[in-house]
Design a protein around this motif. Structure first.
Motif, mmCIF file in Angstrom:
data_model
loop_
_atom_site.group_PDB
_atom_site.id
_atom_site.type_symbol
_atom_site.label_atom_id
_atom_site.label_comp_id
_atom_site.label_asym_id
_atom_site.label_seq_id
_atom_site.Cartn_x
_atom_site.Cartn_y
_atom_site.Cartn_z
ATOM 1 N N VAL A 94 -43.247 78.224 10.624
ATOM 2 C CA VAL A 94 -44.636 77.910 10.078
ATOM 3 C C VAL A 94 -44.481 78.533 8.705
ATOM 4 N N LEU A 95 -44.824 77.981 7.643
ATOM 5 C CA LEU A 95 -45.031 78.393 6.224
ATOM 6 C C LEU A 95 -46.298 78.100 5.794
ATOM 7 N N VAL A 96 -46.840 79.356 5.546
ATOM 8 C CA VAL A 96 -48.262 79.438 4.688
ATOM 9 C C VAL A 96 -48.088 79.339 3.232
ATOM 10 N N VAL A 97 -48.680 78.099 2.546
ATOM 11 C CA VAL A 97 -48.404 77.802 1.211
ATOM 12 C C VAL A 97 -49.706 77.934 0.610
ATOM 13 N N ASN A 98 -50.131 78.832 -0.492
ATOM 14 C CA ASN A 98 -51.142 78.782 -1.008
ATOM 15 C C ASN A 98 -51.136 78.326 -2.561
ATOM 16 N N ALA A 99 -51.860 77.325 -2.914
ATOM 17 C CA ALA A 99 -51.713 76.725 -4.295
ATOM 18 C C ALA A 99 -53.218 76.486 -4.891
ATOM 19 N N GLU A 100 -53.433 76.301 -6.002
ATOM 20 C CA GLU A 100 -54.648 75.844 -6.838
ATOM 21 C C GLU A 100 -55.167 74.766 -6.140
ATOM 22 N N PRO A 101 -56.269 74.530 -6.175
ATOM 23 C CA PRO A 101 -57.034 73.089 -5.608
ATOM 24 C C PRO A 101 -56.317 71.895 -6.399
ATOM 25 N N LEU A 102 -56.340 72.033 -7.883
ATOM 26 C CA LEU A 102 -55.774 71.007 -8.454
ATOM 27 C C LEU A 102 -54.452 70.505 -8.041
ATOM 28 N N PHE A 103 -53.511 71.262 -8.033
ATOM 29 C CA PHE A 103 -52.176 71.109 -7.575
ATOM 30 C C PHE A 103 -51.850 70.655 -6.100
ATOM 31 N N ILE A 124 -46.366 73.122 7.768
ATOM 32 C CA ILE A 124 -46.717 73.776 6.599
ATOM 33 C C ILE A 124 -48.196 74.077 6.673
ATOM 34 N N ARG A 125 -48.715 75.128 6.466
ATOM 35 C CA ARG A 125 -50.243 75.316 6.497
ATOM 36 C C ARG A 125 -50.568 75.718 5.199
ATOM 37 N N LEU A 126 -51.393 74.706 4.410
ATOM 38 C CA LEU A 126 -51.796 74.787 3.162
ATOM 39 C C LEU A 126 -53.207 75.299 2.899
ATOM 40 N N GLU A 127 -52.976 76.042 1.942
ATOM 41 C CA GLU A 127 -54.470 76.757 1.672
ATOM 42 C C GLU A 127 -54.670 76.568 0.062
ATOM 43 N N ALA A 128 -55.447 76.189 -0.299
ATOM 44 C CA ALA A 128 -56.050 75.679 -1.464
ATOM 45 C C ALA A 128 -57.143 76.940 -1.896
ATOM 46 N N SER A 129 -57.015 77.587 -3.183
ATOM 47 C CA SER A 129 -58.003 78.541 -3.557
ATOM 48 C C SER A 129 -57.713 78.955 -5.045
ATOM 49 N N ARG A 137 -47.820 90.983 -0.502
ATOM 50 C CA ARG A 137 -48.652 91.796 0.820
ATOM 51 C C ARG A 137 -48.568 90.614 2.115
ATOM 52 N N TYR A 138 -47.523 89.712 1.877
ATOM 53 C CA TYR A 138 -47.609 88.695 3.085
ATOM 54 C C TYR A 138 -48.763 87.853 3.311
ATOM 55 N N GLU A 139 -49.602 87.637 2.463
ATOM 56 C CA GLU A 139 -50.814 86.805 2.528
ATOM 57 C C GLU A 139 -50.482 85.362 2.550
ATOM 58 N N ALA A 140 -49.170 84.981 1.941
ATOM 59 C CA ALA A 140 -48.647 83.698 2.071
ATOM 60 C C ALA A 140 -47.259 83.768 1.552
ATOM 61 N N ASP A 141 -46.584 82.889 2.443
ATOM 62 C CA ASP A 141 -45.021 82.715 2.171
ATOM 63 C C ASP A 141 -44.682 82.390 0.729
ATOM 64 N N ILE A 142 -45.272 81.276 0.232
ATOM 65 C CA ILE A 142 -45.164 80.763 -1.039
ATOM 66 C C ILE A 142 -46.416 80.664 -1.734
ATOM 67 N N ALA A 271 -36.511 84.168 0.441
ATOM 68 C CA ALA A 271 -35.686 83.054 0.399
ATOM 69 C C ALA A 271 -34.508 83.277 1.427
ATOM 70 N N ARG A 272 -34.399 84.304 1.961
ATOM 71 C CA ARG A 272 -33.501 84.459 3.039
ATOM 72 C C ARG A 272 -33.800 83.656 4.138
ATOM 73 N N ARG A 273 -35.127 83.694 4.350
ATOM 74 C CA ARG A 273 -35.698 82.742 5.512
ATOM 75 C C ARG A 273 -35.209 81.040 5.030
ATOM 76 N N ARG A 274 -34.381 80.612 5.864
ATOM 77 C CA ARG A 274 -34.204 79.246 5.700
ATOM 78 C C ARG A 274 -35.282 78.096 5.534
ATOM 79 N N ALA A 275 -36.213 78.443 6.427
ATOM 80 C CA ALA A 275 -37.490 77.533 6.326
ATOM 81 C C ALA A 275 -38.159 77.443 4.721
ATOM 82 N N ILE A 276 -38.172 78.765 4.364
ATOM 83 C CA ILE A 276 -38.748 79.023 3.012
ATOM 84 C C ILE A 276 -38.007 78.463 2.115
#
Length: 302
Positions: A94-103, A124-129, A137-142, A271-276
């Motif tokens: 499971v990957l947490v991806v945080n992105a700006e709302p536009l992107f 993929i767990r996508l968060e827009a903020s 601090r591990y709030e998201a993977d990417i 990046a050592r995690r293959r999924a990331i």
């Protein structure tokens, strides 16, 4: 020789609680109860003979011993995860991806189906903020950020730096005008951070517009207003590519400029995690046609 190892479940509970500085958020991540996290952490403290957390009026905080132990335990669990990832055939996770709302809205969401079709094992767990997560601090993977100045974040990898042009709905302006000054007679939209119209007017050899813009709003809302025929918006060609392809918007001038770009940010060593690594490489491949001036961009509809 027998190694003095504490229970693995207790280590996982402690590591999650330490990263989040919260028993509740650790419980959500591991999908267990708050009491389970508390029980594992207190049991680990008894096993170690050391206090790892101190209670606060609202929540908990790591002690000095706890912070030092967290650094070692996190590294050890990362090594176990990496070793397991290398051995298994498929990069599940499971990957947490945080992105700006536009992107997130205009670039990433339309492409996620392609990624899922190629890698159904990766969720993929996508968060827009607008306030992007702190990957350290591990709030998201990417995290995906817009940076106006290249190199301002040494960990950032360029995804896309497509040029900015004026766009509008064909219903508002059917054909791109021959005279750039004609665009300034239409309602102009802009986001809240920079007056891109003044920059564009200078490049077009025109005096600054008499009025700043008709409306100001967040970028993803300004695009929707342009699609609705409510004005002309200066925006990068990468985030409106789908709207242009569908005929909802078209470019009105070949005068454009570069103003920063979208960057991918990961925690050091993630990046050592293959999924990331797979997801990051996929995003870089998807964005390649509009990175560094490469690729064909849409042309004005004149």
């Amino acid at each position: 020789m027998q190694r003095p190892l504490p229970p693995l479940n207790a280590l996982r509970a402690f590591e999650a609680a330490g990263r989040h500085q919260s028993f509740s958020r650790a419980a959500d991540e591991l999908r267990v109860s708050h009491s389970s996290i508390s029980r594992h952490v207190r049991g680990l403290e008894d096993w170690l003979g050391a206090q790892l957390f101190r209670d606060l009026p609202r929540g908990v905080a790591l002690t000095r011993d706890g912070a030092a132990y967290l650094a070692d335990v996190s590294g050890a669990l990362e090594q176990i995860s990496t070793a397991t990832d290398r051995l298994t055939a498929r990069p599940s996770g499971v990957l947490v991806v945080n992105a700006e709302p536009l992107f997130a809205t205009k670039w990433l969401v339309p492409r996620l189906g392609l990624f899922h079709a190629a890698h159904p094992e990766i969720e993929i767990r996508l968060e827009a903020s607008t306030g992007l997560a702190d990957v350290a601090r591990y709030e998201a993977d990417i995290a995906i950020r817009f940076l106006a100045v290249a190199g301002s974040d040494p960990q950032a990898i360029l995804l896309s730096d497509a040029a900015i042009y004026p766009y509008a709905a064909p219903a508002l302006i059917p054909v791109a005008p021959d005279d750039p000054a004609d665009l300034l007679r239409y309602p102009r939209l802009r986001d809240r951070y920079k007056d891109t119209w003044a920059i564009w007017a200078e490049l077009a050899g025109l005096p600054p517009p008499e009025t700043d813009a008709t409306w100001r709003m967040r970028a993803h809302l300004a695009i929707e207003a342009a699609v609705a025929g409510q004005g002309v918006y200066m925006v990068s060609s990468d985030v409106v590519a789908n709207d242009v392809a569908a005929g909802r918007l078209h470019r009105l001038s070949d005068i454009g400029f570069h103003d920063g770009g979208f960057y991918l940010v990961q925690a050091q060593g993630s990046a050592r995690r293959r999924a990331i690594r797979i997801f990051s490489d996929w995003m870089l491949e998807q964005a390649a046609p509009r990175r560094g001036g490469r690729g064909r961009e849409d042309q004005p509809n004149g």
